[in-house]
Design an enzyme around this catalytic site. Structure first.
Site, PDB file in Angstrom:
ATOM      1  N   HIS A 143     -35.825  -5.424   3.191  1.00 10.81           N
ATOM      2  CA  HIS A 143     -34.900  -6.398   2.869  1.00 10.81           C
ATOM      3  C   HIS A 143     -33.754  -6.064   3.586  1.00 10.81           C
ATOM      4  O   HIS A 143     -33.142  -5.109   3.643  1.00 10.81           O
ATOM      5  CB  HIS A 143     -34.551  -6.564   1.509  1.00 10.81           C
ATOM      6  CG  HIS A 143     -33.461  -7.697   1.121  1.00 10.81           C
ATOM      7  ND1 HIS A 143     -33.799  -9.024   0.823  1.00 10.81           N
ATOM      8  CD2 HIS A 143     -32.174  -7.786   0.914  1.00 10.81           C
ATOM      9  CE1 HIS A 143     -33.047  -9.778   0.680  1.00 10.81           C
ATOM     10  NE2 HIS A 143     -31.890  -9.028   0.686  1.00 10.81           N
ATOM     11  N   MET A 198     -26.455 -14.048   5.223  1.00  9.65           N
ATOM     12  CA  MET A 198     -25.218 -14.562   4.369  1.00  9.65           C
ATOM     13  C   MET A 198     -24.113 -14.674   5.556  1.00  9.65           C
ATOM     14  O   MET A 198     -23.111 -14.170   5.849  1.00  9.65           O
ATOM     15  CB  MET A 198     -24.886 -13.507   3.555  1.00  9.65           C
ATOM     16  CG  MET A 198     -25.876 -13.259   2.267  1.00  9.65           C
ATOM     17  SD  MET A 198     -25.670 -11.595   1.585  1.00  9.65           S
ATOM     18  CE  MET A 198     -26.792 -10.560   2.484  1.00  9.65           C
ATOM     19  N   GLY A 250     -22.583 -10.187  -1.200  1.00  8.66           N
ATOM     20  CA  GLY A 250     -21.503  -9.515  -0.313  1.00  8.66           C
ATOM     21  C   GLY A 250     -21.466  -7.862  -0.397  1.00  8.66           C
ATOM     22  O   GLY A 250     -21.151  -7.307   0.422  1.00  8.66           O
ATOM     23  N   GLY A 255     -24.670  -2.812  -5.519  1.00  7.58           N
ATOM     24  CA  GLY A 255     -24.184  -1.886  -6.477  1.00  7.58           C
ATOM     25  C   GLY A 255     -23.560  -2.649  -7.683  1.00  7.58           C
ATOM     26  O   GLY A 255     -22.793  -2.278  -8.429  1.00  7.58           O
ATOM     27  N   ASP A 288     -32.163 -10.942  -6.201  1.00  2.00           N
ATOM     28  CA  ASP A 288     -31.477  -9.957  -5.423  1.00  2.00           C
ATOM     29  C   ASP A 288     -30.227  -9.694  -6.112  1.00  2.00           C
ATOM     30  O   ASP A 288     -29.303 -10.641  -6.201  1.00  2.00           O
ATOM     31  CB  ASP A 288     -31.524 -10.674  -4.063  1.00  2.00           C
ATOM     32  CG  ASP A 288     -30.643  -9.716  -2.859  1.00  2.00           C
ATOM     33  OD1 ASP A 288     -30.424  -8.692  -3.362  1.00  2.00           O
ATOM     34  OD2 ASP A 288     -30.195 -10.300  -1.941  1.00  2.00           O
ATOM     35  N   GLY A 334     -31.487  -2.457  -3.856  1.00  2.40           N
ATOM     36  CA  GLY A 334     -30.744  -1.584  -3.010  1.00  2.40           C
ATOM     37  C   GLY A 334     -30.391  -0.219  -3.574  1.00  2.40           C
ATOM     38  O   GLY A 334     -31.078   0.583  -3.551  1.00  2.40           O
ATOM     39  N   SER A 335     -29.534  -0.055  -4.345  1.00  6.44           N
ATOM     40  CA  SER A 335     -28.992   1.186  -5.226  1.00  6.44           C
ATOM     41  C   SER A 335     -30.147   1.665  -6.111  1.00  6.44           C
ATOM     42  O   SER A 335     -30.077   2.873  -5.887  1.00  6.44           O
ATOM     43  CB  SER A 335     -27.628   0.912  -5.606  1.00  6.44           C
ATOM     44  OG  SER A 335     -27.794  -0.269  -6.283  1.00  6.44           O
TER      45      SER A 335
HETATM   46  C1  DX5 Z   1     -25.761  -8.386  -1.895  1.00  3.37           C
HETATM   47  C2  DX5 Z   1     -27.299  -8.366  -1.123  1.00  3.37           C
HETATM   48  C3  DX5 Z   1     -28.134  -7.467  -1.963  1.00  3.37           C
HETATM   49  C4  DX5 Z   1     -27.806  -6.159  -2.267  1.00  3.37           C
HETATM   50  C5  DX5 Z   1     -28.469  -5.549  -3.462  1.00  3.37           C
HETATM   51  O1  DX5 Z   1     -25.195  -9.299  -1.313  1.00  3.37           O
HETATM   52  O2  DX5 Z   1     -27.871  -9.472  -0.684  1.00  3.37           O
HETATM   53  O3  DX5 Z   1     -29.653  -7.522  -1.194  1.00  3.37           O
HETATM   54  O4  DX5 Z   1     -28.325  -4.952  -0.956  1.00  3.37           O
HETATM   55  O5  DX5 Z   1     -28.036  -4.247  -3.834  1.00  3.37           O
HETATM   56  P1  DX5 Z   1     -28.124  -3.784  -5.227  1.00  3.37           P
HETATM   57  O6  DX5 Z   1     -29.751  -3.579  -5.586  1.00  3.37           O
HETATM   58  O7  DX5 Z   1     -27.525  -2.491  -5.295  1.00  3.37           O
HETATM   59  O8  DX5 Z   1     -27.503  -4.824  -6.295  1.00  3.37           O
HETATM   60 ZN    ZN Z   2     -29.886  -9.370   0.049  1.00  2.00          ZN
END
Ligand code: DX5
Ligand code: ZN
Length: 222
Positions: free
Chosen positions: A30, A65, A141, A144, A174, A196-197
């Site tokens: 991603h 985004m 945006g 975490g 997401d 992500g995190s």
């Molecule tokens: C936020 C992003 C996400 C983000 C998710 O705007 O679109 O893809 O990286 O991060 P975690 O999994 O840490 O919430």
């Molecule tokens: Zn994303």
């Protein structure tokens, strides 16, 4: 099978190749593209997608985004994206349809993303043209943040529509996905979980990917 899409937003950008290889057992990679206008943050763009394309065989799941994405979607496709997702809030309905068409015209999978406050109905006119609908479970945006469980009724509605109409449209979530919320998301109809995190803060990334997959699947079977 539930798919896991690690978000490189939580990777170490000074060691991006290493951090991409560390998640090779995932299903998608991603890539969060932010323009500082649609969201209050700026990340990476077309040259980075182009550079990471040769270092992984994972499908690149590019989450735009950005304002008025139709201007750029073809360039992301040419740079090596496999899925290009635009936000329904980022332009007029006409231009959103155009962006999805341009992505499909490049032979890539077109996705549509919805911010937490955007109702499921906003996706309805585009569902036939989408290979993926992304339900944001945090405000876009930043990584975490905490999972917004009040987005789950929207996910369930989308799941119902996609199933009723037998559409070949994956549902992705997401934001705030961890070893607990992965179950909630899968239970409510998500097939692709961006993390992500939860992945990049783990000691063993490949093990964490497998743990997320297993926990999500156990719950969706229950
Ligand atoms: C936020 C992003 C996400 C983000 C998710 O705007 O679109 O893809 O990286 O991060 P975690 O999994 O840490 O919430
Ligand atoms: Zn994303």
């Amino acid at each position: 099978m539930v798919k896991i899409a690690p978000s490189i937003l939580s990777a170490d950008f000074a060691n991006l190749e290493r951090d991409i290889r560390r998640v090779s057992s995932a299903d998608y990679l991603h890539v969060d593209v932010m323009d500082g206008c649609f969201v209050p943050n700026i990340t990476i763009g077309i040259p980075v997608v182009q550079c990471i394309r040769p270092v992984t065989e994972l499908p690149l799941d590019v989450h735009l985004m950005i304002e008025r994405p139709a201007r750029y979607v073809e360039r992301f496709c040419q740079a090596g994206a496999d899925i290009v997702t635009v936000h329904v809030e980022s332009d007029t309905a006409e231009n959103t349809a155009k962006a999805l068409e341009l992505i499909r015209g490049c032979g890539k999978r077109a996705g549509l993303a919805l911010k937490p406050a955007t109702p499921a109905e906003a996706a309805l006119p585009f569902l036939d043209q989408c290979a993926l609908v992304l339900v944001m479970t945090v405000e876009p945006g930043f990584g975490g943040q905490s999972f917004l469980a009040d987005t789950m009724p929207k996910l369930r509605r989308l799941r119902q529509w996609v199933d009723q109409r037998c559409l070949p449209c994956e549902l992705e979530v997401d934001g705030g996905i961890d070893l607990v919320t992965c179950r909630t998301a899968a239970e409510n109809g998500a097939q692709v979980l961006v993390a992500g995190s939860a992945v990049y803060r783990a000691e063993n990334l490949q093990e964490r990917i497998q743990a997320l997959r297993e926990r999500a699947e156990k719950r969706s079977e229950a």
